[in-house]
Enzyme design. Structure first.
Site, PDB file in Angstrom:
ATOM      1  N   GLU B  52      63.416  17.932  43.777  1.00  0.00           N
ATOM      2  CA  GLU B  52      64.237  17.382  42.983  1.00  0.00           C
ATOM      3  C   GLU B  52      62.867  16.215  42.882  1.00  0.00           C
ATOM      4  OE1 GLU B  52      65.983  19.125  43.867  1.00  0.00           O
ATOM      5  OE2 GLU B  52      67.044  20.028  42.641  1.00  0.00           O
ATOM      6  N   PHE B 114      82.570  22.655  42.421  1.00  0.00           N
ATOM      7  CA  PHE B 114      80.890  23.182  42.736  1.00  0.00           C
ATOM      8  C   PHE B 114      80.177  22.080  42.376  1.00  0.00           C
ATOM      9  CE2 PHE B 114      77.781  25.835  42.461  1.00  0.00           C
ATOM     10  CZ  PHE B 114      77.182  26.352  43.973  1.00  0.00           C
ATOM     11  N   GLN B 115      79.477  22.192  43.558  1.00  0.00           N
ATOM     12  CA  GLN B 115      78.122  20.922  42.591  1.00  0.00           C
ATOM     13  C   GLN B 115      78.477  19.765  41.768  1.00  0.00           C
ATOM     14  OE1 GLN B 115      74.327  23.084  40.695  1.00  0.00           O
ATOM     15  NE2 GLN B 115      73.626  23.845  43.251  1.00  0.00           N
ATOM     16  N   LYS B 164      78.358  19.136  31.279  1.00  0.00           N
ATOM     17  CA  LYS B 164      78.199  20.617  30.676  1.00  0.00           C
ATOM     18  C   LYS B 164      78.967  20.571  29.857  1.00  0.00           C
ATOM     19  CE  LYS B 164      76.502  24.934  31.931  1.00  0.00           C
ATOM     20  NZ  LYS B 164      77.131  26.479  33.513  1.00  0.00           N
ATOM     21  N   MET B 481      51.380   4.865  62.140  1.00  0.00           N
ATOM     22  CA  MET B 481      51.646   3.116  61.792  1.00  0.00           C
ATOM     23  C   MET B 481      52.775   2.906  62.804  1.00  0.00           C
ATOM     24  SD  MET B 481      51.010   0.439  60.531  1.00  0.00           S
ATOM     25  CE  MET B 481      50.080   0.388  58.978  1.00  0.00           C
TER      26      MET B 481
END
Lengths: 191, 584
Positions: B52, B114-115, B164, B481
């Protein structure tokens, strides 16, 4: 992209003067922030203050226009003038913030706070407490044989003074609302 | 008559109505209804990324190279939290993107489902604005408002969290023109302030334009007006990392980039100028160096669309709140109508001084021996690609600075780099987004091996969609760096700053079905670069370079502009002192 309908005169930039001259003294300012009353808006305002390290001395919030879904947040903050300007600019760019007014610089204002103080004691202390409450025009809103709950309204300084006097007389607990403020005069600063 | 449809269909319909062509995303349980709608239409192309974070950076690359908003679609919970770095990156660099996240159904919010994650809570400080949509009837209006907010005023990322059940439910579709909003940042500058700036330009002896990403974000007209203004006034111009391309690198008045690794002449001119005209930059700490000694003798004007950028770090004398293109248009009008005056005598002396500084030739380097110097690699890349229709992305670190120093940008929207947040792993997915928007262009990601590995999974995306992105990896087997700072600041104790167990990049490319090229001999470099350019497909270019090269010039932290470290002979002992050491 389809354009949206933008209300005329929608966003105001009245609160801050980009050219203010800056001193180094810490100042105390009272800001009136008119926001859309939507979920999370208070979290956005508070998150701004904590995320950028600004002070909040007091904060009150309530819906003031049910039909227009407007809430008014009154924030008392302190900082050097440059920080005060930053706070106002940062608040102004939060999307659901409609207006930011710096009441401290926009003219004379009235500021009021409400406090409830529980004082427990007996004998002379109890008599002295009720006598002082009368002088401060505090109301008794609850009473037992050993205690009072006083309700007092006034400037934060007046409430401080009253609390100081109550302390030796058995002050147990204080609840304060924080400051609500309005500009004096007939004109509405916010709409 | 408003149409009725499911929330999932509304999402797709609103994207179509907003002119979206590409969505970068990754499916999951909480966005399945939207993916089902995507499956049943042909208007919007969905690009399946491999992580993502890659979706959000790809959307950023798409947005920066086109000027249009980028869109990413991810699921709830981990999908949303993985998007946080990209959102913060876009916020810091003012990139308009719309991130759509799935959420558990409204009746399960708060139950640790969940999630489930508090996505609007987590992303509140890293978006310009975000919404949790709890009613399907509000969904379309929120989508339209989100595009408006992301692209108006100072652009930025926005996020819409869609439970959802809201996706499944049916509601009324609201057209964009039916949506009322109060959000309308001021674009026209105050004419009095603009006139004051025009007057200051007439008398200034040592003026400089200091430009930034705001010019690019304002659109092509802003760059055009800026070029006209520079040509008319003959003032020198420098730019921040974010603003490269707003004025052409081949332009006569170009001083190069300024700042910590900026050019000597640019930084000296900033320090010694008497009129600084900041156009869409924000006095970032990479630019100012030591704030107390920043350009001490100059009058400062600042054009910015964000009031909170003005007087935040540096106090300015002429603040102008407004959009760059609008303000420059008015500024040109006012300045012309007042007689197009400049202080020609002063300017001539100023240019003499600047040309003297240019003689220092602060970017000079010697390519000798059998090891490729990174500067040489980038300089050859420039020579062999500058005639192409070219877009450059970078990761973050030394290679990013060398790319900024040795590549020339002639136009805006050609340079995609993570400036504010400094996100390693930005460049590769960004290049995927750029290539999707410009299928026939040459898209190169100048990278370091360590940064590149941070989002290397997107090689799968590049291969799947046959995106011929060129990954130009300057491989020094070091976090260059970090190593440089450890040399300057921490007594050469190179704590954890080398890359061990590196993959064989050629085999890695081949494992994904891409092409790999490895080069280590300077004599082979040009041929290898040409092979990379000519290959029609993604290329992993592993360029083995000098391992201990430092990036100069450099303003050590805690130092002002006129105390730069220059090139190979710089005395770096005690370059950074206690006061500067605490800064990053």
């Amino acid at each position: 992209m389809s354009p949206l309908k933008i209300k005329k005169g929608a966003t105001s930039h009245s609160a801050y003067n980009l050219r203010s001259s800056y001193g180094d003294e810490v100042e105390r300012h009272t800001l009136a922030v008119i926001v859309a009353n939507e979920p999370g808006v208070l979290a956005r305002v508070i998150g701004l203050f904590s995320g950028r390290g600004y002070n909040i001395e007091s904060l009150t919030v309530a819906e003031v226009d049910h039909e227009g879904h407007r809430s008014r947040i009154t924030i008392v903050t302190s900082g050097k003038p440059q920080i005060i300007t930053q706070i106002k600019s940062q608040l102004s760019r939060i999307v659901p913030v409609h207006q930011v007014h710096d009441l401290t610089v926009e003219g004379p204002t009235v500021e009021r706070e409400l406090a409830l103080l529980k004082v427990a004691g007996s004998g002379d202390h109890r008599i002295e407490a009720i006598r002082l409450a009368d002088i401060f025009r505090a109301n008794v809103v609850d009473s037992t044989l050993e205690s009072f709950v006083f309700e007092i309204t006034g400037t934060p300084e007046k409430i401080d003074a009253f609390a100081d006097l109550m302390r030796p007389l058995g002050l147990q607990e204080v609840a304060r609302t924080g400051v609500a403020a309005l500009a004096r005069g007939s004109e509405a600063k916010t709409s | 008559m408003s149409k009725t449809m499911t929330g999932a269909k509304m999402v797709v319909q609103a994207l179509v109505d907003q002119g979206v062509e590409v969505v970068f995303g990754y499916p999951g349980g909480a966005v399945l209804p939207i993916y089902d709608e995507i499956f049943q239409q042909n208007h919007i192309q969905h690009i399946l990324v491999r992580h993502e974070q890659g979706a959000v950076h790809a959307a950023e690359g798409y947005a920066r190279s086109t000027g249009k908003p980028g869109v990413a679609l991810v699921t709830s919970g981990p999908g949303a939290t993985n998007a946080v770095t990209g959102l913060t990156d876009a916020l810091m660099d003012s990139i308009p993107i719309i991130v759509l996240t799935g959420q558990v159904p409204t009746f399960m919010i708060g139950s640790d489902a969940f999630q489930e994650a508090d996505t609007v809570g987590i992303t509140r400080p890293c978006t310009k604005h975000n919404w949790l949509v709890k009613e399907t009837d509000r969904l379309a209006a929120t989508m339209h408002e989100a595009f408006h907010v992301a692209t108006s005023g100072r652009p930025g990322p926005v996020l819409i969290d869609i439970p959802k059940d809201v996706q499944f439910a049916t509601g009324k579709y609201t057209e964009a023109r039916q949506v009322e909003t109060h959000y309308a940042p001021q674009v026209k500058g105050d004419l009095d302030a603009i006139t004051e700036l025009a007057k200051a330009m007439e008398t200034a002896k040592r003026p400089i334009f200091y430009t930034g990403g705001g010019v690019i974000n304002s659109g092509p007209a802003a760059s055009q007006l800026l070029r006209e203004l520079v040509a008319e006034t003959n003032f020198p111009i420098t730019s921040t990392l974010m603003g490269l391309g707003c004025y052409p690198a081949s332009g006569e008045n170009w001083l190069g980039m300024l700042g910590m690794h900026g050019l000597y002449e640019a930084n000296m001119a900033m320090h010694d100028c008497d009129l600084m005209i900041n156009i869409g930059a924000r006095f970032d700490d990479r630019i100012t160096g030591l704030v107390d000694k920043f350009s001490p003798g100059s009058k400062k004007a600042h054009i910015d669309i964000d009031a909170s950028s003005i007087n935040k770090v540096i106090r300015v004398d002429i603040p102008i709140l407004g959009d760059v293109a609008h303000v420059l248009e008015d500024l040109l009008k006012v300045w012309k109508s007042r007689g197009r005056k400049t202080n020609k005598e002063g300017l001539s002396k100023w240019w003499d001084q600047i040309n003297e500084w240019k003689q220092v030739d602060c970017l000079k380097f010697k390519q000798e021996g059998k090891t490729i110097k990174p500067q040489h690699a980038v300089a050859r890349l420039e020579a062999l690609t500058k005639s192409h229709d070219r877009y450059i992305c970078t990761e973050v670190g030394q290679h990013q600075m060398w790319a900024a120093q040795y590549l020339g940008f002639e136009d805006p929207n050609r340079w995609m780099t993570s400036g504010g947040l400094g996100t390693m792993g930005y460049g590769f997915p960004a290049s995927v987004g750029v290539q999707l928007a410009h299928r026939d262009a040459l898209v190169i990601n100048v990278a370091g091996e360590a940064s590149w590995l941070m989002n290397m999974q997107e090689l799968g995306t590049a291969v799947q969609y046959n995106l011929p992105v060129k990954q130009f990896i300057l491989n020094n087997e070091r976090l260059g760096m970090v190593r440089q700072w450890q040399e300057l600041l921490h007594g050469e104790r190179y704590s954890q700053s080398w890359s061990e167990a590196l993959p064989d990049f050629v085999k890695l490319a081949e494992a994904f079905g891409a092409k790999g090229i490895m080069v280590s001999d300077p004599d082979d470099l040009d041929d290898a670069i040409m092979e990379m350019i000519n290959h029609d497909g993604p290329v992993l270019f592993d360029c083995l370079i000098e391992k201990h090269e430092n990036c100069f010039p450099m303003i050590p932290s805690g130092k002002p502009h006129n105390e730069m470290l220059l090139g190979e002979n710089a005395d770096t002992t005690n370059a950074i002192q206690a006061g500067g050491a605490v800064m990053v």
